[in-house]
Design a protein around this motif. Structure first.
Motif, PDB file in Angstrom:
ATOM      1  N   ALA A  30     -21.388 -28.902 146.205  1.00 41.46           N
ATOM      2  CA  ALA A  30     -22.838 -29.381 146.540  1.00 41.46           C
ATOM      3  C   ALA A  30     -23.605 -29.622 145.377  1.00 41.46           C
ATOM      4  CB  ALA A  30     -23.366 -28.320 147.654  1.00 41.46           C
ATOM      5  N   HIS A  31     -23.253 -29.176 144.261  1.00 35.64           N
ATOM      6  CA  HIS A  31     -24.100 -29.111 143.042  1.00 35.64           C
ATOM      7  C   HIS A  31     -23.421 -30.165 142.285  1.00 35.64           C
ATOM      8  CE1 HIS A  31     -26.924 -26.294 144.069  1.00 35.64           C
ATOM      9  NE2 HIS A  31     -26.057 -25.230 144.155  1.00 35.64           N
ATOM     10  N   GLY A  32     -22.444 -31.184 142.790  1.00 36.53           N
ATOM     11  CA  GLY A  32     -21.833 -32.135 141.985  1.00 36.53           C
ATOM     12  C   GLY A  32     -20.797 -31.755 141.438  1.00 36.53           C
ATOM     13  N   VAL A  33     -20.101 -30.368 141.379  1.00 36.78           N
ATOM     14  CA  VAL A  33     -18.963 -29.961 140.576  1.00 36.78           C
ATOM     15  C   VAL A  33     -17.701 -30.341 141.360  1.00 36.78           C
ATOM     16  CG1 VAL A  33     -17.918 -28.485 139.308  1.00 36.78           C
ATOM     17  CG2 VAL A  33     -20.570 -28.405 139.418  1.00 36.78           C
ATOM     18  N   SER A  34     -16.737 -31.129 140.800  1.00 36.43           N
ATOM     19  CA  SER A  34     -15.563 -31.383 141.756  1.00 36.43           C
ATOM     20  C   SER A  34     -14.519 -30.361 141.508  1.00 36.43           C
ATOM     21  CB  SER A  34     -14.910 -32.575 141.392  1.00 36.43           C
ATOM     22  OG  SER A  34     -14.416 -32.439 139.805  1.00 36.43           O
ATOM     23  N   ALA A  35     -13.805 -30.442 142.472  1.00 36.76           N
ATOM     24  CA  ALA A  35     -12.697 -29.246 142.359  1.00 36.76           C
ATOM     25  C   ALA A  35     -12.004 -29.348 141.152  1.00 36.76           C
ATOM     26  CB  ALA A  35     -11.604 -29.445 143.574  1.00 36.76           C
ATOM     27  N   ALA A  36     -11.513 -30.562 140.546  1.00 37.49           N
ATOM     28  CA  ALA A  36     -11.045 -30.773 139.332  1.00 37.49           C
ATOM     29  C   ALA A  36     -11.638 -30.148 138.104  1.00 37.49           C
ATOM     30  CB  ALA A  36     -10.588 -32.199 138.983  1.00 37.49           C
ATOM     31  N   ARG A  37     -12.926 -30.389 138.118  1.00 34.93           N
ATOM     32  CA  ARG A  37     -13.577 -29.647 136.919  1.00 34.93           C
ATOM     33  C   ARG A  37     -13.767 -28.251 137.165  1.00 34.93           C
ATOM     34  NH1 ARG A  37     -19.989 -29.865 135.776  1.00 34.93           N
ATOM     35  NH2 ARG A  37     -20.068 -28.917 133.702  1.00 34.93           N
ATOM     36  N   THR A  38     -13.992 -27.902 138.362  1.00 37.06           N
ATOM     37  CA  THR A  38     -13.672 -26.149 138.581  1.00 37.06           C
ATOM     38  C   THR A  38     -12.504 -25.681 137.856  1.00 37.06           C
ATOM     39  OG1 THR A  38     -15.329 -26.400 140.530  1.00 37.06           O
ATOM     40  CG2 THR A  38     -14.062 -24.500 140.208  1.00 37.06           C
ATOM     41  N   THR A  39     -11.541 -26.212 138.255  1.00 40.94           N
ATOM     42  CA  THR A  39     -10.113 -25.766 137.792  1.00 40.94           C
ATOM     43  C   THR A  39      -9.955 -25.815 136.312  1.00 40.94           C
ATOM     44  OG1 THR A  39      -9.073 -26.496 139.870  1.00 40.94           O
ATOM     45  CG2 THR A  39      -7.683 -26.290 137.985  1.00 40.94           C
ATOM     46  N   ALA A  40     -10.681 -27.026 135.900  1.00 42.90           N
ATOM     47  CA  ALA A  40     -10.471 -27.192 134.378  1.00 42.90           C
ATOM     48  C   ALA A  40     -11.450 -26.016 133.596  1.00 42.90           C
ATOM     49  CB  ALA A  40     -10.992 -28.521 133.933  1.00 42.90           C
ATOM     50  N   GLN A  41     -12.493 -25.624 134.345  1.00 43.45           N
ATOM     51  CA  GLN A  41     -13.455 -24.755 133.570  1.00 43.45           C
ATOM     52  C   GLN A  41     -12.966 -23.213 133.651  1.00 43.45           C
ATOM     53  OE1 GLN A  41     -15.467 -26.601 131.906  1.00 43.45           O
ATOM     54  NE2 GLN A  41     -17.383 -25.757 132.494  1.00 43.45           N
ATOM     55  N   CYS A  42     -11.939 -23.022 134.581  1.00 42.68           N
ATOM     56  CA  CYS A  42     -11.266 -21.810 134.708  1.00 42.68           C
ATOM     57  C   CYS A  42      -9.971 -21.485 134.019  1.00 42.68           C
ATOM     58  CB  CYS A  42     -11.202 -21.262 136.246  1.00 42.68           C
ATOM     59  SG  CYS A  42     -12.857 -21.357 137.039  1.00 42.68           S
ATOM     60  N   ARG A  43      -9.614 -22.777 133.318  1.00 50.72           N
ATOM     61  CA  ARG A  43      -8.456 -22.322 132.566  1.00 50.72           C
ATOM     62  C   ARG A  43      -8.641 -21.389 131.521  1.00 50.72           C
ATOM     63  NH1 ARG A  43      -7.260 -28.732 131.769  1.00 50.72           N
ATOM     64  NH2 ARG A  43      -6.439 -29.138 133.772  1.00 50.72           N
ATOM     65  N   PRO A  44      -7.507 -20.740 131.034  1.00 48.18           N
ATOM     66  CA  PRO A  44      -7.652 -19.508 130.178  1.00 48.18           C
ATOM     67  C   PRO A  44      -8.367 -19.988 128.755  1.00 48.18           C
ATOM     68  CG  PRO A  44      -5.195 -19.705 130.814  1.00 48.18           C
ATOM     69  CD  PRO A  44      -5.878 -20.935 131.416  1.00 48.18           C
ATOM     70  N   GLY A  45      -9.142 -19.063 128.507  1.00 42.22           N
ATOM     71  CA  GLY A  45     -10.400 -19.477 127.266  1.00 42.22           C
ATOM     72  C   GLY A  45     -11.353 -20.110 127.909  1.00 42.22           C
ATOM     73  N   GLY A  46     -11.548 -20.746 129.181  1.00 35.75           N
ATOM     74  CA  GLY A  46     -12.540 -21.282 129.598  1.00 35.75           C
ATOM     75  C   GLY A  46     -13.689 -20.630 129.624  1.00 35.75           C
ATOM     76  N   PRO A  47     -14.882 -21.462 130.107  1.00 35.43           N
ATOM     77  CA  PRO A  47     -16.092 -20.924 130.325  1.00 35.43           C
ATOM     78  C   PRO A  47     -16.328 -20.209 131.572  1.00 35.43           C
ATOM     79  CG  PRO A  47     -16.457 -23.214 130.451  1.00 35.43           C
ATOM     80  CD  PRO A  47     -14.985 -22.931 130.275  1.00 35.43           C
ATOM     81  N   TRP A  48     -15.494 -20.383 132.658  1.00 28.72           N
ATOM     82  CA  TRP A  48     -15.797 -19.882 134.122  1.00 28.72           C
ATOM     83  C   TRP A  48     -14.496 -18.985 134.276  1.00 28.72           C
ATOM     84  CZ3 TRP A  48     -17.533 -24.627 137.343  1.00 28.72           C
ATOM     85  CH2 TRP A  48     -18.624 -25.146 136.834  1.00 28.72           C
ATOM     86  N   GLN A  49     -14.653 -18.266 135.422  1.00 25.98           N
ATOM     87  CA  GLN A  49     -13.573 -17.626 135.800  1.00 25.98           C
ATOM     88  C   GLN A  49     -13.588 -17.382 137.357  1.00 25.98           C
ATOM     89  OE1 GLN A  49     -13.604 -13.243 134.912  1.00 25.98           O
ATOM     90  NE2 GLN A  49     -15.728 -13.736 133.835  1.00 25.98           N
ATOM     91  N   GLN A  50     -12.341 -17.446 138.025  1.00 25.49           N
ATOM     92  CA  GLN A  50     -12.389 -16.991 139.310  1.00 25.49           C
ATOM     93  C   GLN A  50     -12.067 -15.673 139.577  1.00 25.49           C
ATOM     94  OE1 GLN A  50      -9.858 -19.830 141.845  1.00 25.49           O
ATOM     95  NE2 GLN A  50      -9.098 -18.041 143.144  1.00 25.49           N
ATOM     96  N   LEU A  51     -13.273 -15.086 140.326  1.00 22.83           N
ATOM     97  CA  LEU A  51     -13.275 -13.683 140.618  1.00 22.83           C
ATOM     98  C   LEU A  51     -12.538 -13.481 142.037  1.00 22.83           C
ATOM     99  CD1 LEU A  51     -14.411 -11.288 139.526  1.00 22.83           C
ATOM    100  CD2 LEU A  51     -16.553 -11.564 140.781  1.00 22.83           C
ATOM    101  N   LEU A  52     -12.760 -14.178 142.919  1.00 21.94           N
ATOM    102  CA  LEU A  52     -12.180 -14.030 144.249  1.00 21.94           C
ATOM    103  C   LEU A  52     -11.962 -15.553 144.672  1.00 21.94           C
ATOM    104  CD1 LEU A  52     -14.748 -11.660 145.964  1.00 21.94           C
ATOM    105  CD2 LEU A  52     -12.370 -10.893 145.427  1.00 21.94           C
ATOM    106  N   PRO A  53     -10.951 -15.570 145.538  1.00 21.87           N
ATOM    107  CA  PRO A  53     -10.498 -16.960 146.195  1.00 21.87           C
ATOM    108  C   PRO A  53     -11.661 -17.608 146.697  1.00 21.87           C
ATOM    109  CG  PRO A  53      -8.761 -15.260 147.036  1.00 21.87           C
ATOM    110  CD  PRO A  53      -9.979 -14.387 146.342  1.00 21.87           C
ATOM    111  N   GLY A  54     -11.803 -18.708 146.065  1.00 24.80           N
ATOM    112  CA  GLY A  54     -12.899 -19.736 146.232  1.00 24.80           C
ATOM    113  C   GLY A  54     -14.274 -19.285 145.708  1.00 24.80           C
TER     114      GLY A  54
END
Length: 347
Positions: A30-54
């Motif tokens: 809803a804030h303009g972030v695609s699923a692909a960009r979310t996945t990229a941001q959560c790669r090892p060493g990335g700035p984001w992390q997946q805490l729980l599914p979704g």
């Protein structure tokens, strides 16, 4: 092009700090972030992390207790899509049960129980959801299923289960008898709730088959009785009522025992009885107890004695109003026939 990503992303300015740091996949889209960009941001060493599914934390490093709390609620579906504007403010109560509420020890911590462990130390966040939800517990989110969802109070920006329900869900996973006793006692001693409400939830959760819970309930009821008596004393002295005889038994001269009373004004023929019954028994036992109380009241009233029943909740929430009820009964005694003579004994 990702067709799930809106052409005009929504701004983040309306979100709180923690809501900006913890977002679901749907919110990110809803804030303009695609699923692909979310996945990229959560790669090892990335700035984001997946805490729980979704559910994602938009920074590296360990999540805070507040972030874990919001993540667990997002995972369980709160707030529901399109419902953000209807979220009540701090301290308000939901007019209809939300899709998920914090319960158990996490809820008690939010209710500021000193005997509950702080949120930071909890490995699990209990989240109450409707029984029909097809969702599994995972990570820090432990789902508790409810046949009927309770109302919820907003605390620290999240929906929290009422104290009686939160206590029942906490007790369900605690084997430490002393910890259970401390939680139940604090609930009443600090004015969070009344014993009857707690016992009702424990009964519905079928927890009164556990010996350590039964022992804690006995302590809870004794604590509740003591507090109610203190409030009754404070009501009589604080609102200028005449001093009664405290904690007495009544008998007919040479006859049967009529029953015990918490306060009795013999000259006016007025009595106060604290209704501290708790629904620990089954329906038949509870009905029998209520029938016994009704018979006692009817027997006293046939003798011209006015019996005022007061619950601990009324003493807590409307002391002045209860004092007015007793004062009215005392004043009305001048307009009716004197009560029959009874023998008054200490209880």
């Amino acid at each position: 092009m990702n067709h799930n990503t809106p052409l005009s992303p929504r701004p983040l300015s309306h979100l709180t700090d923690v809501q900006r740091r913890v977002l679901s996949a749907n919110q990110l889209r809803a804030h303009g972030v695609s699923a692909a960009r979310t996945t990229a941001q959560c790669r090892p060493g990335g700035p984001w992390q997946q805490l729980l599914p979704g559910v994602y934390v938009l920074h590296p490093g360990p999540a805070t207790s507040e972030e874990r709390l919001h993540a667990a609620l997002l995972y369980a579906g709160w707030p529901a899509a399109g419902r953000a504007k209807s979220v009540p403010a701090q301290g308000q109560v939901h007019t209809e049960p939300p899709a998920a509420v914090v319960t158990g020890l996490a809820a008690l911590a939010l209710h500021r129980f000193s005997s509950a462990p702080p949120l930071l130390s909890l490995d699990r966040i209990d989240i109450l959801v409707p029984r029909t939800r097809r969702l599994r517990s995972t990570g820090c989110a432990q789902l508790v299923r409810a046949q009927v969802m309770p109302g919820a109070e907003m605390i620290a920006g999240v929906p929290v289960a009422p104290v009686p329900r939160a206590l029942a869900d906490a007790v369900a996973v605690l084997d430490d008898a002393e910890a259970v006793r401390r939680l139940l006692t604090e609930a009443v001693r600090c004015g969070h709730t009344e014993p009857a409400a707690v016992v009702r939830e424990l009964t519905q959760a079928r927890l009164l088959t556990r010996a350590h819970v039964v022992d804690a309930v006995d302590a809870l009821l004794a604590e509740g009785r003591s507090i109610a008596e203190d409030r009754l004393y404070a009501m009589v002295s604080g609102f200028g009522l005449p001093a009664p005889l405290w904690n007495v038994d009544l008998r007919l001269p040479g006859g049967p025992h009529l029953g015990g009373l918490d306060a009795y004004w013999p000259e006016q023929g007025v009595a106060v009885e604290l209704d501290t019954r708790a629904p620990r028994q089954g329906h038949e036992e509870e009905a029998a107890l209520w029938s016994e109380c009704s018979r006692k009241r009817e027997a006293l009233e046939r003798l011209g004695i006015t019996v005022v029943h007061i619950t601990p909740k009324k003493l807590r929430d409307s002391l002045e109003q209860q004092a007015a009820v007793v004062r009215t009964a005392l004043m009305a005694s001048a307009e009716r026939e004197p009560a029959a003579y009874v023998v008054v004994l200490p209880r």
